[in-house]
Scaffold this active site. Structure first.
Site, PDB file in Angstrom:
ATOM      1  N   ASP A   1       0.838  -1.194   0.000  1.00  0.00           N
ATOM      2  CA  ASP A   1       0.000   0.000   0.000  1.00  0.00           C
ATOM      3  C   ASP A   1       0.878   1.251   0.000  1.00  0.00           C
ATOM      4  OD1 ASP A   1      -2.712   1.182   0.285  1.00  0.00           O
ATOM      5  OD2 ASP A   1      -1.876   1.938   2.168  1.00  0.00           O
TER       6      ASP A   1
ATOM      7  N   GLU B   1       1.138  -0.753  -5.341  1.00  0.00           N
ATOM      8  CA  GLU B   1      -0.018   0.157  -5.381  1.00  0.00           C
ATOM      9  C   GLU B   1       0.521   1.532  -5.780  1.00  0.00           C
ATOM     10  OE1 GLU B   1      -1.958   3.251  -4.570  1.00  0.00           O
ATOM     11  OE2 GLU B   1      -1.667   2.696  -2.469  1.00  0.00           O
TER      12      GLU B   1
ATOM     13  N   ASP C   1     -10.703   1.964  -0.836  1.00  0.00           N
ATOM     14  CA  ASP C   1     -10.757   3.405  -0.558  1.00  0.00           C
ATOM     15  C   ASP C   1     -11.775   4.130  -1.441  1.00  0.00           C
ATOM     16  OD1 ASP C   1      -8.915   3.600   1.525  1.00  0.00           O
ATOM     17  OD2 ASP C   1      -7.205   3.784   0.171  1.00  0.00           O
TER      18      ASP C   1
END
Length: 527
Positions: free
Chosen positions: A303, A351, A405
């Site tokens: 992430d 990511e 998200d």
């Protein structure tokens, strides 16, 4: 660096965190519901299951603010599993039942799981010394000692001090005074031992899940947040690895500048690393962390990968993320250390969303890491929006309709300005019109339009959040970035409503030669 085999080949699957699985105990866990889910995926031709971090959730119940980078969340303890082991009886099992709703009631679930843990520990200590479970537990303590002891002490002290963050503990405990910690180990011995047993049982449960997944051809994609929560055993135990003030507070914090999700940026509050210290120990903490997460999953999504190239540094006293600056990070050195340990290909998804520079792309490509594409970003004002269109996906990207998200596709399509949105009414309408024009539909089944194009594309792996599979709206959103509370609660109340959608997805998977159908197709055409 020599090219390595690719991680994916027309793979596909669903994104669903274990807490969102339906069961009778308030939140999905590492019990039968997870095994059922794996069989459900495989029966419909999917070969990927993506989850969020499994670490103990911290502030706001966020799995991205974990209390430990190495431990698992006690919320995942399965009452049914402990009943099978004989550690709890039928009456106690029944007492833990909570009607399955569409949200996780964290307080009630954590209270129940604490009771479950205490009851299991009382039964466990009565087992005979030669009992197989005891023998396995002793072996677990041996192998995991490098992180487990400190985590158990931290957990016991956090409970003693009413759940306060370690920086608010009495000074002697905050600063890890040796005599005080030795005294605490004696006084809190039962709590410390229970925390260790809890981790062992979670490990046992997850190992069974991994075995089921491997038998059914399902690979599990995990998640590694690039930053660590300030209130974590990792920062408390090794403060020298982080940039802190003398009182333990962050001298600088992590976040991102103003973006699609928030006009003032995102102030995450995580302390930033003291990279010189990490380099001095040859990135030992990072290597152990990477190894640990790979003992739980097959592939790791890093992430905020761009933080390995440069991170947004915000003063520790700041109230928003606006007044920050980009600072270089030694990501290449960290990734080279991973390659030395496990070789290529690194089982990593980068990511690479947000402010992505040529340097970030070069770092990703140097290690042959697949990046990420999000279909929702293809229709707005993002200067890179053309790269998010399905026809732009190549065989080295993992593509999503949306991530944890994002709003759901249906929620995004029907959204309105305000309510924390960074988009105006005109921008929302323009996105809606662009999407309908692109798909050539009226948008009445916009989630199906997204999924169809995603699977038809050339992306290496196509992944769909379950909420998008069945066309749920904003009420099913998993996370709203920048929102302090109320996220991470959505869950399925039953798998049954997925039946029709999964049957259709199975047909799409076959027609697009993806997932578990790839090997079947190849074997047939070879004959």
């Amino acid at each position: 660096m020599k090219q390595a085999p690719k991680l994916f080949h027309r793979d596909c699957g669903l994104l669903l965190h274990p807490t969102s699985l339906p069961n009778d105990y308030g939140a999905g866990d590492f019990g039968p519901c997870a095994h059922d889910w794996i069989h459900f995926l495989a029966d419909h031709g999917q070969n990927l299951w993506q989850i969020l971090p499994l670490n103990p959730a911290g502030y706001g119940d966020s799995p991205y603010q974990g209390l430990s980078a190495f431990a698992a969340n006690p919320i995942f303890l399965s009452p049914e599993y402990l009943h099978q082991l004989g550690l709890i009886d039928n009456d106690f099992l029944d007492s833990l039942r909570i009607p399955c709703g569409r949200t996780v009631e964290y307080q009630a679930v954590y209270e129940n799981k604490h009771k479950l843990s205490v009851c299991a520990a009382l039964a466990f200590v009565k087992l005979k010394p030669g009992d197989p479970l005891r023998v396995q537990y002793e072996a677990f303590l041996d192998v995991e000692s490098y992180w487990l002891e400190d985590f158990a002490v931290y957990s016991a002290l956090k409970s003693r001090f009413g759940g306060k963050a370690w920086a608010e503990w009495p000074l002697l405990y905050r600063d890890r005074d040796a005599f005080s910690l030795s005294t605490a180990r004696r006084e809190l011995a039962k709590e410390i031992e229970r925390a260790k047993l809890e981790q062992f049982l979670l490990y046992r449960q997850w190992e069974d899940i991994r075995e089921t997944a491997q038998k059914r051809g399902i690979r599990i994609i995990g998640d590694l947040p690039i930053f660590i929560a300030h209130d974590s055993v990792d920062v408390w135990r090794q403060p020298n690895l982080f940039r802190l003030n003398r009182d333990g507070s962050p001298a600088v914090m992590a976040g991102v500048p103003p973006d699609y999700f928030c006009k003032t940026g995102q102030l995450w509050g995580n302390p930033l690393y003291d990279w010189d210290q990490h380099r001095a120990e040859d990135f030992a903490w990072w290597r152990k962390r990477f190894s640990k997460v790979l003992s739980w999953v097959d592939i790791v999504r890093i992430d905020h990968f761009r933080g390995f190239e440069a991170f947004w540094e915000i003063p520790g006293s700041a109230k928003t993320a606006i007044d920050g600056a980009w600072v270089k990070a030694p990501g290449e050195e960290v990734l080279e250390a991973f390659v030395r340990d496990i070789g290529l290909p690194l089982p990593v998804i980068a990511e690479d969303l947000g402010v992505i520079t040529s340097e970030v792309t070069a770092l990703r490509d140097r290690f042959f890491l697949p990046g990420i594409r999000v279909e929702q970003f293809a229709f707005g004002t993002d200067p890179m929006k053309s790269t998010f269109l399905p026809e732009a996906y190549d065989e080295n990207c993992v593509a999503y309709t949306g991530t944890h998200d994002n709003d759901t596709v249906a929620g995004w399509f029907h959204s309105q300005s305000g309510n924390g949105s960074t988009r105006s009414a005109d921008e929302i309408e323009a996105e809606r019109v662009n999407a309908m024009h692109y798909f050539g539909t009226d948008g009445s089944k916009i989630h199906q339009d997204f999924i169809r194009r995603l699977y038809e594309s050339n992306c290496a792996a196509a992944i769909v959040p379950v909420q998008d599979l069945i066309g749920l709206g904003s009420e099913a959103r998993m996370n709203t970035p920048g929102q302090a509370s109320g996220s991470w609660r959505w869950r399925l109340d039953s798998i049954e409503p997925l039946g029709t959608a999964m049957a259709e997805l199975s047909e799409l998977t076959i027609s697009t030669k993806r997932g578990l159908h790839v090997s079947l197709h190849e074997s047939v055409t070879t004959k």
